[in-house]
Design a protein around this motif. Structure first.
Motif, PDB file in Angstrom:
ATOM      1  N   GLU A   1       0.691  -1.353   0.021  1.00 10.21           N
ATOM      2  CA  GLU A   1       0.351   0.058   0.029  1.00 10.21           C
ATOM      3  C   GLU A   1       1.421   1.398  -0.005  1.00 10.21           C
ATOM      4  N   VAL A   2       0.966   2.302  -0.917  1.00 14.56           N
ATOM      5  CA  VAL A   2       1.899   3.013  -1.471  1.00 14.56           C
ATOM      6  C   VAL A   2       1.138   4.485  -1.218  1.00 14.56           C
ATOM      7  N   SER A   3       1.851   5.480   0.211  1.00 14.39           N
ATOM      8  CA  SER A   3       0.855   6.279   0.815  1.00 14.39           C
ATOM      9  C   SER A   3       1.188   7.427  -0.363  1.00 14.39           C
ATOM     10  N   GLY A   4      -0.341   7.660  -0.211  1.00 12.76           N
ATOM     11  CA  GLY A   4      -0.515   9.176  -1.138  1.00 12.76           C
ATOM     12  C   GLY A   4      -0.611   9.193  -2.530  1.00 12.76           C
TER      13      GLY A   4
ATOM     14  N   GLU B   1       3.879  12.751  -6.733  1.00  4.70           N
ATOM     15  CA  GLU B   1       5.014  12.327  -6.893  1.00  4.70           C
ATOM     16  C   GLU B   1       5.902  12.029  -6.385  1.00  4.70           C
ATOM     17  N   GLY B   2       6.588  10.767  -6.777  1.00  5.32           N
ATOM     18  CA  GLY B   2       7.523   9.785  -6.448  1.00  5.32           C
ATOM     19  C   GLY B   2       6.775   8.698  -6.126  1.00  5.32           C
TER      20      GLY B   2
ATOM     21  N   GLU C   1       7.644   4.359  -6.578  1.00  4.94           N
ATOM     22  CA  GLU C   1       7.257   3.209  -5.226  1.00  4.94           C
ATOM     23  C   GLU C   1       6.582   1.621  -5.951  1.00  4.94           C
ATOM     24  N   LEU C   2       6.193   2.553  -7.019  1.00  7.01           N
ATOM     25  CA  LEU C   2       5.529   1.322  -8.064  1.00  7.01           C
ATOM     26  C   LEU C   2       6.734   0.564  -9.169  1.00  7.01           C
TER      27      LEU C   2
END
Length: 397
Positions: free
Chosen positions: A365-368, A376-377, A381-382
């Protein structure tokens, strides 16, 4: 982001022979001459499916490119394709997703046989086949039946069917690529081969819907398939059919392809990026069944047998679809700011599948991150999540 495809071609869908636009990307280790003792290519392969076509989804999607490129750099042969109704593929998007599942299975069946026939000879006894999808493509991936169940349909198909055509096209194109791989001076090695459609290098944002196929190119693939078919030992079977308007029955002779000897056996895995579950699933596909449904019924103690026959069958299909995610390595990646899914329901669902006995289901689960991975960013992460997951798959294969 992605290089030009090694192959651009068309396939008939198993659902109704609708022509689908497809691409194959070879990793760098297949772009130069390979000898019989070469061990750099380990036969890993992947299919990556795109978002909802009526909302602009196609194999040109940036997230599809990011995932495909990450896998390509890890040594996977990668297939992307346009579902029916997307970009240059024929047909229209369905209301049920059933035809799209057949589209996905068509490409997967092609890829399995294509990799089987690519040379040098096989040396990896258990390569990985990663079935991936983003957004709507992830929903379709979830609903696929287990790999062995639909690959069995390709084992000995009637020669006039899409199943046989897909198998023969895979063998024909693989044999053409084998010549290019083993011939350093081949002028087409870096240009790719367009089969069954027109090459279009106009940027996707500015081009109009392309013409689908040129007769001469499609004729070339038909000739190639015919030549491959002439080398096959065919199986002849007689079938009894009722004669319309007459009494009695008539014998009908059909020909079938023989089974492929020692067909490559893949270790299957799944990658699901932002599956839009919970909030708009039914709005997007009208009657697309949510993977939450069978879990929620089980949680309430409702068994498949307690429903009607049709409902029970659907329940069984949903349970089977979920179980393949538990039994095979599976990664779900989603953002906590995704407006296309109910995050709490997603968390409950992944907790349920992840806690099953022997489960190979995991998630990030990626925050934001939102649904489109433009914050941004978050794209990094993905990519890192996909890279780590795929690296683990090929290390244990």
């Amino acid at each position: 982001m992605l290089p030009r495809p090694s192959l651009s071609f068309t396939l008939p869908s198993l659902h109704d022979n609708t022509k689908l636009d497809c691409r194959i990307y070879h990793p760098a280790c297949l772009n130069g001459p390979l000898g019989p003792s070469d061990t750099s290519w380990r036969q890993h392969a992947a299919v990556v499916a795109h978002p909802y076509a009526p909302l602009g989804g196609s194999y040109e999607d940036p997230v599809v490119h990011l995932v495909a490129n990450t896998l390509l750099n890890l040594g996977f042969v990668v297939a992307t394709f346009n579902f029916r109704g997307a970009s240059s593929s024929c047909g229209r998007t369905s209301w049920t997703s059933k035809p799209e599942r057949a589209d996905y299975m068509s490409v997967t069946g092609f890829l399995v046989h294509y990799v089987h026939y690519l040379r040098p000879p096989r040396h990896n006894p258990n390569p990985t086949l990663l079935l991936a999808g983003y957004s709507y493509g992830a929903l379709v991936t979830i609903q696929l039946p287990p790999l062995d169940s639909f690959l069995s349909d390709f084992a000995s198909p009637a020669t006039h069917t899409a199943l046989a055509d897909i198998r023969l096209r895979a063998q024909h194109l693989a044999e053409q690529q084998n010549i290019m791989i083993t011939t350093p001076s081949s002028p087409r090695k870096s240009l790719g081969l367009r089969v069954g459609g027109d090459e279009d290098t106009t940027p996707p944002k500015t081009r109009e819907r392309p013409r689908f196929s040129s007769p001469d190119r499609e004729e070339r693939i038909r000739k190639g398939v015919k030549e491959i078919l002439s080398r096959h030992r065919l199986i002849h079977r007689k079938h009894d059919h009722s004669s319309v308007g007459r009494s009695g029955r008539a014998n009908h002779d059909e020909t079938f392809l023989e089974s492929v000897d020692n067909l490559i056996r893949f270790r299957c895995a799944f990658l699901l990026i932002s599956p839009p579950l919970g909030i708009i699933t039914n709005l997007a596909t009208m009657s697309f069944s949510s993977p939450f449904a069978s879990w929620s019924k089980r949680k309430r103690g409702v068994s498949p047998s307690s429903a009607g026959n049709h409902g029970g069958n659907l329940e069984g299909e949903e349970a089977e679809a979920e179980m393949k995610l538990v039994r095979n390595p599976t990664l779900v990646v989603f953002g906590d700011q995704d407006g296309f899914l109910a995050v709490k329901k997603m968390r409950d669902w992944i907790a349920q599948l992840g806690s099953a006995e022997g489960s190979q289901f995991c998630h990030v689960e990626v925050s934001g991150a939102g649904h489109f991975w433009v914050e941004e960013g978050v794209a990094h992460e993905l990519r890192d999540s996909v890279f780590s997951f795929a690296t683990r798959l090929i290390e244990i294969s």
